[in-house]
Design an enzyme around this catalytic site. Structure first.
Site, PDB file in Angstrom:
ATOM      1  N   SER A   9     -40.016 -54.465  48.152  1.00  0.00           N
ATOM      2  CA  SER A   9     -41.360 -54.359  48.727  1.00  0.00           C
ATOM      3  C   SER A   9     -41.934 -52.969  48.522  1.00  0.00           C
ATOM      4  O   SER A   9     -41.340 -51.968  48.935  1.00  0.00           O
ATOM      5  CB  SER A   9     -41.312 -54.665  50.218  1.00  0.00           C
ATOM      6  N   HIS A  34     -42.881 -57.313  45.530  1.00  0.00           N
ATOM      7  CA  HIS A  34     -43.471 -57.804  46.782  1.00  0.00           C
ATOM      8  C   HIS A  34     -44.565 -56.850  47.253  1.00  0.00           C
ATOM      9  O   HIS A  34     -44.332 -55.648  47.414  1.00  0.00           O
ATOM     10  CB  HIS A  34     -42.365 -57.930  47.831  1.00  0.00           C
ATOM     11  N   ASP A  36     -47.154 -56.008  50.267  1.00  0.00           N
ATOM     12  CA  ASP A  36     -47.492 -56.252  51.663  1.00  0.00           C
ATOM     13  C   ASP A  36     -48.926 -55.837  51.936  1.00  0.00           C
ATOM     14  O   ASP A  36     -49.226 -54.650  52.058  1.00  0.00           O
ATOM     15  CB  ASP A  36     -46.525 -55.484  52.581  1.00  0.00           C
ATOM     16  N   MET A  38     -51.916 -55.545  54.356  1.00  0.00           N
ATOM     17  CA  MET A  38     -52.138 -55.495  55.816  1.00  0.00           C
ATOM     18  C   MET A  38     -53.580 -55.103  56.100  1.00  0.00           C
ATOM     19  O   MET A  38     -54.126 -54.221  55.434  1.00  0.00           O
ATOM     20  CB  MET A  38     -51.193 -54.450  56.436  1.00  0.00           C
ATOM     21  N   HIS A  67     -47.920 -60.932  49.805  1.00  0.00           N
ATOM     22  CA  HIS A  67     -47.746 -61.351  51.192  1.00  0.00           C
ATOM     23  C   HIS A  67     -48.948 -60.869  51.997  1.00  0.00           C
ATOM     24  O   HIS A  67     -49.088 -59.680  52.270  1.00  0.00           O
ATOM     25  CB  HIS A  67     -46.423 -60.725  51.709  1.00  0.00           C
ATOM     26  N   MET A  69     -50.769 -60.298  55.156  1.00  0.00           N
ATOM     27  CA  MET A  69     -50.707 -60.196  56.616  1.00  0.00           C
ATOM     28  C   MET A  69     -52.114 -59.855  57.080  1.00  0.00           C
ATOM     29  O   MET A  69     -52.391 -58.735  57.546  1.00  0.00           O
ATOM     30  CB  MET A  69     -49.681 -59.115  57.020  1.00  0.00           C
ATOM     31  N   MET A 138     -40.240 -64.550  58.337  1.00  0.00           N
ATOM     32  CA  MET A 138     -40.203 -63.140  58.733  1.00  0.00           C
ATOM     33  C   MET A 138     -38.968 -62.924  59.605  1.00  0.00           C
ATOM     34  O   MET A 138     -38.802 -63.584  60.636  1.00  0.00           O
ATOM     35  CB  MET A 138     -41.471 -62.749  59.511  1.00  0.00           C
ATOM     36  N   GLY A 143     -45.416 -55.911  60.042  1.00  0.00           N
ATOM     37  CA  GLY A 143     -46.195 -54.706  60.314  1.00  0.00           C
ATOM     38  C   GLY A 143     -45.601 -53.426  59.764  1.00  0.00           C
ATOM     39  O   GLY A 143     -46.321 -52.552  59.316  1.00  0.00           O
ATOM     40  N   GLY A 146     -38.446 -50.900  57.612  1.00  0.00           N
ATOM     41  CA  GLY A 146     -37.377 -50.178  58.291  1.00  0.00           C
ATOM     42  C   GLY A 146     -37.016 -50.676  59.680  1.00  0.00           C
ATOM     43  O   GLY A 146     -36.377 -49.956  60.449  1.00  0.00           O
ATOM     44  N   ASP A 176     -37.839 -61.891  54.887  1.00  0.00           N
ATOM     45  CA  ASP A 176     -38.511 -60.603  54.764  1.00  0.00           C
ATOM     46  C   ASP A 176     -38.294 -59.755  56.014  1.00  0.00           C
ATOM     47  O   ASP A 176     -38.751 -60.118  57.098  1.00  0.00           O
ATOM     48  CB  ASP A 176     -40.008 -60.861  54.546  1.00  0.00           C
ATOM     49  N   GLY A 177     -37.574 -58.639  55.839  1.00  0.00           N
ATOM     50  CA  GLY A 177     -37.458 -57.662  56.913  1.00  0.00           C
ATOM     51  C   GLY A 177     -36.042 -57.442  57.406  1.00  0.00           C
ATOM     52  O   GLY A 177     -35.306 -58.386  57.681  1.00  0.00           O
ATOM     53  N   GLY A 178     -35.657 -56.171  57.471  1.00  0.00           N
ATOM     54  CA  GLY A 178     -34.362 -55.812  58.051  1.00  0.00           C
ATOM     55  C   GLY A 178     -33.167 -56.060  57.154  1.00  0.00           C
ATOM     56  O   GLY A 178     -32.030 -56.043  57.611  1.00  0.00           O
ATOM     57  N   GLY A 198     -37.368 -53.658  51.451  1.00  0.00           N
ATOM     58  CA  GLY A 198     -38.239 -52.506  51.251  1.00  0.00           C
ATOM     59  C   GLY A 198     -37.520 -51.185  51.372  1.00  0.00           C
ATOM     60  O   GLY A 198     -37.068 -50.593  50.381  1.00  0.00           O
ATOM     61  N   SER A 199     -37.357 -50.716  52.612  1.00  0.00           N
ATOM     62  CA  SER A 199     -36.800 -49.378  52.835  1.00  0.00           C
ATOM     63  C   SER A 199     -35.382 -49.246  52.280  1.00  0.00           C
ATOM     64  O   SER A 199     -35.039 -48.218  51.689  1.00  0.00           O
ATOM     65  CB  SER A 199     -36.822 -49.044  54.329  1.00  0.00           C
TER      66      SER A 199
END
Ligand code: DX5
Ligand code: ZN
Length: 216
Positions: A9, A34, A36, A38, A67, A69, A138, A143, A146, A176-178, A198-199
């Site tokens: 991401s 990816h 994001d 927003m 994606h 959002m 998700m 939002g 990390g 997506d996420g974590g 991502g991170s």
């Protein structure tokens, strides 16, 4: 394709040097890019719009996984389609006209995705599953990059895989996420077909080795 598909991401990239971010994704064996998007309303922050996708399209042949959002995605999907998105995913919480927006994306010749936040249950999207190419679960509240994985959300992957098998659906299940080196094992066990990261990707000393962890 060597599953799972890994989609780094850009949210965690240096926004002043997106060209380098793209090069890093390609060099490290990322499968998709990816994006994001927003709007500062559906989620608190604002990132970028369709022009970013358009300008980056000239610099990569990888599939672009967009994606959204954003509230009122119906006002945006045509712009992102023309900008060169391959997958366009909308949040089911962001519009009441879900079926119509999915059809809009497909008529534009793009793959249509729907995403659910952690508090939305898969039952909410049951009737839409026959129309979509991708379901994005998700695994954090949308939002920010990390954040810590919400483990309970992985149960939705298992539930959707079962539904997909029983009904012979074709959509890709993405999370997506974590996702990071620590959660890699748990995530792989749930078995999503695509993983956004991502991170953990952009902060890793060896992003290529990080991606290989998922491809074993
Ligand atoms: C969060 C975004 C994610 C984000 C994931 O709202 O949708 O794509 O980049 O970031 P990490 O992998 O750092 O949790
Ligand atoms: Zn995302």
């Amino acid at each position: 394709m060597n599953y799972p598909i890994i989609a780094p991401s850009l949210l965690s990239a240096d926004f002043s040097d997106m060209e380098q971010a793209l090069a890093l994704i390609e060099k490290s064996g990322g499968d998709w890019v990816h994006f994001d998007v927003m709007d500062g309303s559906f989620v608190p922050d604002i990132t970028f719009g369709h022009k970013m996708v358009n300008d980056m399209r000239k610099r990569s042949d990888l599939p672009f996984d967009v994606h959204l959002m954003v509230y009122h995605p119906e006002t945006q999907v045509e712009k992102f389609a023309h900008a060169g998105a391959d997958y366009i995913t909308i949040q089911v919480e962001a519009t009441i006209h879900l079926h119509s927006v999915i059809m809009q994306i497909k008529e534009l010749g793009k793959k249509a995705g729907i995403s659910i936040v952690p508090s939305t249950q898969p039952g909410r999207i049951k009737e839409l599953l026959c129309f979509v190419d991708l379901v994005l679960i998700m695994t954090v509240n949308p939002g920010y990059g990390g954040q810590k994985l919400i483990h309970e959300t992985l149960e939705k992957v298992v539930e959707l895989k079962e539904l997909k098998k029983n009904k012979n659906y074709n959509f890709i299940i993405e999370i997506d996420g974590g996702v990071n080196r620590e959660t890699c094992g748990t995530v792989l066990k749930a078995g999503p077909e695509a993983i956004v990261t991502g991170s953990a990707f952009f902060d890793d000393k060896d992003p290529a080795a990080y991606i290989r962890l998922f491809k074993k």
